[in-house]
Design a protein around this motif. Structure first.
Motif, PDB file in Angstrom:
ATOM      1  N   ASP A 199       0.846  -1.189   0.000  1.00 30.83           N
ATOM      2  CA  ASP A 199       0.000   0.000   0.000  1.00 30.83           C
ATOM      3  C   ASP A 199       0.886   1.246   0.000  1.00 30.83           C
ATOM      4  OD1 ASP A 199       0.900   0.396   2.599  1.00 30.83           O
ATOM      5  OD2 ASP A 199      -1.089   0.334   3.519  1.00 30.83           O
ATOM      6  N   ALA A 200       0.257   2.410  -0.024  1.00 31.76           N
ATOM      7  CA  ALA A 200       1.043   3.637  -0.115  1.00 31.76           C
ATOM      8  C   ALA A 200       1.907   3.841   1.129  1.00 31.76           C
ATOM      9  CB  ALA A 200       0.129   4.841  -0.336  1.00 31.76           C
ATOM     10  N   GLY A 201       1.592   3.128   2.200  1.00 33.32           N
ATOM     11  CA  GLY A 201       2.395   3.224   3.419  1.00 33.32           C
ATOM     12  C   GLY A 201       3.496   2.191   3.481  1.00 33.32           C
ATOM     13  N   CYS A 202       3.760   1.494   2.347  1.00 32.60           N
ATOM     14  CA  CYS A 202       4.837   0.503   2.209  1.00 32.60           C
ATOM     15  C   CYS A 202       4.539  -0.812   2.931  1.00 32.60           C
ATOM     16  CB  CYS A 202       6.192   1.037   2.681  1.00 32.60           C
ATOM     17  SG  CYS A 202       6.645   2.626   2.004  1.00 32.60           S
ATOM     18  N   ARG A 203       3.289  -1.042   3.329  1.00 35.48           N
ATOM     19  CA  ARG A 203       2.945  -2.324   3.954  1.00 35.48           C
ATOM     20  C   ARG A 203       2.636  -3.338   2.861  1.00 35.48           C
ATOM     21  NH1 ARG A 203      -1.840  -0.791   7.931  1.00 35.48           N
ATOM     22  NH2 ARG A 203      -2.551   0.129   5.981  1.00 35.48           N
ATOM     23  N   ALA A 204       3.265  -4.486   2.927  1.00 35.03           N
ATOM     24  CA  ALA A 204       3.099  -5.505   1.882  1.00 35.03           C
ATOM     25  C   ALA A 204       1.687  -6.084   1.908  1.00 35.03           C
ATOM     26  CB  ALA A 204       4.114  -6.623   2.095  1.00 35.03           C
ATOM     27  N   PHE A 205       1.200  -6.437   0.726  1.00 31.02           N
ATOM     28  CA  PHE A 205      -0.051  -7.178   0.622  1.00 31.02           C
ATOM     29  C   PHE A 205       0.245  -8.675   0.663  1.00 31.02           C
ATOM     30  CE2 PHE A 205      -1.566  -3.418  -1.966  1.00 31.02           C
ATOM     31  CZ  PHE A 205      -2.449  -2.967  -1.006  1.00 31.02           C
ATOM     32  N   ASP A 206      -0.679  -9.434   1.226  1.00 32.64           N
ATOM     33  CA  ASP A 206      -0.533 -10.880   1.074  1.00 32.64           C
ATOM     34  C   ASP A 206      -1.170 -11.291  -0.257  1.00 32.64           C
ATOM     35  OD1 ASP A 206      -3.257 -11.195   1.410  1.00 32.64           O
ATOM     36  OD2 ASP A 206      -3.118 -12.055   3.429  1.00 32.64           O
ATOM     37  N   PHE A 207      -1.148 -12.576  -0.565  1.00 32.56           N
ATOM     38  CA  PHE A 207      -1.593 -13.001  -1.899  1.00 32.56           C
ATOM     39  C   PHE A 207      -3.097 -12.818  -2.087  1.00 32.56           C
ATOM     40  CE2 PHE A 207      -2.467 -16.681   0.591  1.00 32.56           C
ATOM     41  CZ  PHE A 207      -3.495 -17.365  -0.049  1.00 32.56           C
ATOM     42  N   ARG A 208      -3.820 -12.585  -0.967  1.00 27.38           N
ATOM     43  CA  ARG A 208      -5.252 -12.350  -1.076  1.00 27.38           C
ATOM     44  C   ARG A 208      -5.570 -10.873  -1.276  1.00 27.38           C
ATOM     45  NH1 ARG A 208      -6.553 -14.689   4.690  1.00 27.38           N
ATOM     46  NH2 ARG A 208      -4.885 -13.193   5.043  1.00 27.38           N
ATOM     47  N   GLY A 209      -4.527 -10.041  -1.279  1.00 22.19           N
ATOM     48  CA  GLY A 209      -4.752  -8.606  -1.411  1.00 22.19           C
ATOM     49  C   GLY A 209      -5.067  -7.940  -0.090  1.00 22.19           C
ATOM     50  N   ILE A 210      -4.786  -8.627   1.000  1.00 21.97           N
ATOM     51  CA  ILE A 210      -5.012  -8.046   2.326  1.00 21.97           C
ATOM     52  C   ILE A 210      -3.681  -7.501   2.837  1.00 21.97           C
ATOM     53  CG2 ILE A 210      -5.665  -8.540   4.717  1.00 21.97           C
ATOM     54  CD1 ILE A 210      -7.552 -10.708   3.630  1.00 21.97           C
TER      55      ILE A 210
ATOM     56  N   ASP B 199      13.606  -1.212  -5.204  1.00 18.82           N
ATOM     57  CA  ASP B 199      13.310  -1.761  -6.535  1.00 18.82           C
ATOM     58  C   ASP B 199      12.307  -2.906  -6.520  1.00 18.82           C
ATOM     59  OD1 ASP B 199      15.352  -0.066  -7.191  1.00 18.82           O
ATOM     60  OD2 ASP B 199      16.688  -1.590  -8.010  1.00 18.82           O
ATOM     61  N   VAL B 200      12.228  -3.617  -5.401  1.00 22.50           N
ATOM     62  CA  VAL B 200      11.394  -4.816  -5.373  1.00 22.50           C
ATOM     63  C   VAL B 200       9.931  -4.479  -5.052  1.00 22.50           C
ATOM     64  CG1 VAL B 200      11.605  -5.450  -2.917  1.00 22.50           C
ATOM     65  CG2 VAL B 200      11.515  -7.246  -4.658  1.00 22.50           C
ATOM     66  N   ALA B 201       9.689  -3.253  -4.620  1.00 22.07           N
ATOM     67  CA  ALA B 201       8.327  -2.864  -4.227  1.00 22.07           C
ATOM     68  C   ALA B 201       7.522  -2.358  -5.413  1.00 22.07           C
ATOM     69  CB  ALA B 201       8.400  -1.772  -3.164  1.00 22.07           C
ATOM     70  N   ARG B 202       6.229  -2.559  -5.368  1.00 20.74           N
ATOM     71  CA  ARG B 202       5.354  -1.878  -6.326  1.00 20.74           C
ATOM     72  C   ARG B 202       4.185  -1.306  -5.543  1.00 20.74           C
ATOM     73  NH1 ARG B 202       1.694  -6.367  -8.258  1.00 20.74           N
ATOM     74  NH2 ARG B 202       0.852  -4.869  -9.724  1.00 20.74           N
ATOM     75  N   SER B 203       4.016  -0.003  -5.680  1.00 24.25           N
ATOM     76  CA  SER B 203       3.030   0.662  -4.840  1.00 24.25           C
ATOM     77  C   SER B 203       2.188   1.639  -5.660  1.00 24.25           C
ATOM     78  CB  SER B 203       3.733   1.383  -3.681  1.00 24.25           C
ATOM     79  OG  SER B 203       4.588   2.379  -4.169  1.00 24.25           O
ATOM     80  N   PRO B 204       0.959   1.881  -5.212  1.00 23.99           N
ATOM     81  CA  PRO B 204       0.055   2.742  -5.968  1.00 23.99           C
ATOM     82  C   PRO B 204       0.438   4.210  -5.827  1.00 23.99           C
ATOM     83  CG  PRO B 204      -0.973   2.048  -3.913  1.00 23.99           C
ATOM     84  CD  PRO B 204       0.355   1.352  -3.977  1.00 23.99           C
TER      85      PRO B 204
ATOM     86  N   PHE C 176      -0.528   9.069 -10.747  1.00 26.00           N
ATOM     87  CA  PHE C 176      -0.502   8.286 -11.985  1.00 26.00           C
ATOM     88  C   PHE C 176      -1.635   7.277 -11.967  1.00 26.00           C
ATOM     89  CE2 PHE C 176       3.700   9.914 -11.022  1.00 26.00           C
ATOM     90  CZ  PHE C 176       3.897  10.714 -12.138  1.00 26.00           C
ATOM     91  N   GLY C 177      -2.814   7.766 -11.638  1.00 24.56           N
ATOM     92  CA  GLY C 177      -4.030   6.972 -11.711  1.00 24.56           C
ATOM     93  C   GLY C 177      -4.058   5.816 -10.715  1.00 24.56           C
ATOM     94  N   TYR C 178      -3.337   5.943  -9.632  1.00 23.36           N
ATOM     95  CA  TYR C 178      -3.254   4.875  -8.628  1.00 23.36           C
ATOM     96  C   TYR C 178      -2.741   3.565  -9.205  1.00 23.36           C
ATOM     97  CZ  TYR C 178      -5.481   7.933  -5.320  1.00 23.36           C
ATOM     98  OH  TYR C 178      -5.740   8.982  -4.484  1.00 23.36           O
TER      99      TYR C 178
END
Lengths: 76, 463
Positions: free
Chosen positions: B273-284, B294-299, B303-305
């Motif tokens: 999430d935008a606070g750098c907290r990882a999502f689990d595979f369920r999107g939670i 480099d390994v992170a991907r965040s909204p 740029f349209g979230y």
């Protein structure tokens, strides 16, 4: 001493290259190249370059320790 | 109760950082600077303390710095336990444990993942093992390549004309070495900056004596009986003799060690999430696993979230500092990571810099200078809005365009400036390649929610 320049911030004012020419140099009209490990005898010049950079792009080893006592070394 | 936990964590909790490079070091410094007094462990697969990578393809190859001495400065003591030279191999989210390659396990209360990317190797393993076939990502890679270039090879062959490949070619020319560059797309840098700017980069290479081959792929690397690389075979059936081959095909994200962990990690990185907290595979969202670099991907709201994964030095710094801050504070005090993407490169004496997300742009306008002079600013537009700008030897304008991007300024660009040429009043198609046909891989990946994403099919080159 170790140093790094944030080249996103750098705008090629070249103050560092004037103050510590053995460490920083312009390559072409505005791209900066530098030696990230400056010799200890450059410490004073690098400190001046850090202070003089108009966009504060240079970070060097913390200088608040007693100068010359030891290179900052992490506990490892 | 939560407040108590954070207070306890700050005082005597255990924080583990996996990845001992730029993001890991800066996160550790930030944790200590913000008062974290607990136990801090840094895990890194390389045996070296965190070092800086950009000099490896520039100052080091130009002989201005030693490949062995690009360690990052220490802004403060971080009083950490270092586990260097040992890779993390697994993560148990429930037991809060990181498994290491040497069989050890490290427990954490909060974890920061900053494992970054690695160079994409030449896919044919036997050919990749030939002596003289090099990558350029790590300090060891740089030391090896520098040694080989100093030895005066007859010709260097660079596979892939992204930033790294182009920088290597530039260094070779400065050393007086003959160099050939092969690129699948029509020009260098097209994945990152599009075809209009790519054409300028192509001129830059050819005028500096690079033998640039575009619209070709490398089909085979040929070795001699002693196992040294001797020649490169191309898809246009030409053969180029070379004794150093630099494979510069972009990067792979270091997420394999998280397979089966339940974290939302894959080839595109680790979603957070935008606070750098990882999502689990369920999107939670998790609350004890953070990601940076480099390994992170965040909204990103600007740029349209869309989820951005950025292989940018500045992003590693900014995201690490935000992640570290958020790891040790209460929910209301957390900050979003909304850093403006920005990167730099320099090649053939030209300073190239960019802000925003160029590959999102459909059109480009040259708003300062001119392409022909190779001193210009190009502004990228997407759906009537400025989304990025690139400069060639014109860096001082970028701050202005950054503000334009931040306020969603309209595109085409309306204002006329002191350095605007009459021929530059019309936008041009920016010329990004079809994303389903990747080139060397851009350093920015937009991986948003567009339904079209699901229809992208990757067709690897036929060899």
């Amino acid at each position: 001493m170790r140093l790094v320049v944030d080249l996103n911030k750098c705008q090629g004012y070249a103050q560092c290259a004037f103050l510590a020419p053995d460490v920083f140099a312009l390559h072409g009209d505005e791209s900066l190249i530098y030696n990230p490990r400056a010799d200890d005898d450059q410490r004073e010049r690098v400190a001046r370059a850090v202070a003089a950079c108009p966009v504060q792009a240079i970070t060097a080893d913390a200088v608040d320790r007693a100068a010359g006592v030891r290179e900052a070394s992490d506990d490892r | 109760m939560t407040a108590d936990y954070v207070e306890w964590l700050r005082r005597e909790g255990r924080i583990v950082i996996v990845g001992a490079s730029l993001a890991g070091r800066r996160a550790a410094e930030t944790l200590r600077a913000e008062g974290f007094a607990g136990e801090l462990t840094l895990i890194g697969d390389e045996p070296y303390e965190p070092y800086d990578r950009p000099p490896l393809s520039k100052s080091v190859l130009l002989g201005m710095a030693s490949p062995h001495h690009t360690e990052l400065p220490h802004r403060r003591e971080i009083d950490a336990k270092w586990r260097l030279g040992v890779a993390a191999t697994g993560l148990d989210l429930t037991a809060k444990r990181v498994r290491l390659a040497d069989g050890d396990e490290v427990e954490y209360d909060r974890l920061l993942i900053a494992t970054g990317v690695r160079a994409r190797p030449w896919p044919k393993e036997e050919e990749a093992r030939l002596d003289g076939v090099c990558l350029l990502r790590t300090r060891d890679d740089a030391a090896d390549l520098y040694r080989r270039l100093k030895a005066g090879p007859r010709r260097v062959f660079v596979i892939g004309a992204g930033f790294a490949g182009s920088e290597v070619a530039s260094a070779c020319r400065e050393m007086g070495l003959p160099v050939t560059v092969a690129e699948r797309a029509g020009a260098p840098l097209v994945g990152a900056l599009g075809g209009v700017v790519g054409a300028v980069a192509a001129d830059l290479q050819t005028e500096n004596g690079v033998d640039l081959r575009t619209h070709v792929t490398v089909t085979a690397l040929e070795g001699d009986p002693a196992g040294r690389v001797r020649a490169v075979h191309l898809s246009d059936e030409s053969v180029v003799e070379a004794d150093v081959v630099v494979v510069s095909l972009g990067s792979l994200r270091n997420t394999e060690w998280l397979d089966g962990s339940g974290l939302g990690a894959g080839p595109r990185g680790i979603a957070c999430d935008a606070g750098c907290r990882a999502f689990d595979f369920r999107g939670i969202v998790t609350d004890d696993v953070f990601v940076a670099g480099d390994v992170a991907r965040s909204p990103h709201a600007l740029f349209g979230y869309q989820f951005l994964s950025l292989e940018h030095w500045g992003n590693a710094v900014a995201q690490a500092e935000t992640a570290a801050h958020n790891m040790i504070c209460h929910g209301v005090d957390r900050r979003p990571h909304l850093w403006m993407p920005a990167f730099w490169s320099s090649m053939f004496g030209v300073n190239i810099k960019s802000v925003g997300v160029p590959p999102m742009g459909e059109e480009i306008m040259i708003t300062q200078g001119s392409l022909a002079e190779r001193r210009f600013v190009g502004v990228y537009g997407y759906q009537g809005r400025i989304v990025a700008a690139v400069s060639f030897d014109n860096t001082r304008w970028l701050e202005f365009y950054q503000a334009q991007i931040e306020r969603g300024a309209p595109f085409p660009v309306e204002f006329t400036t002191m350095d605007r040429r009459p021929e530059n009043r019309q936008p041009l198609p920016a010329g990004f390649p079809d994303p389903s046909l990747p080139t060397h891989g851009p350093t920015v990946t937009l991986s948003g929610y567009s339904p079209a994403d699901q229809q992208l099919v990757f067709h690897p080159a036929r060899h």
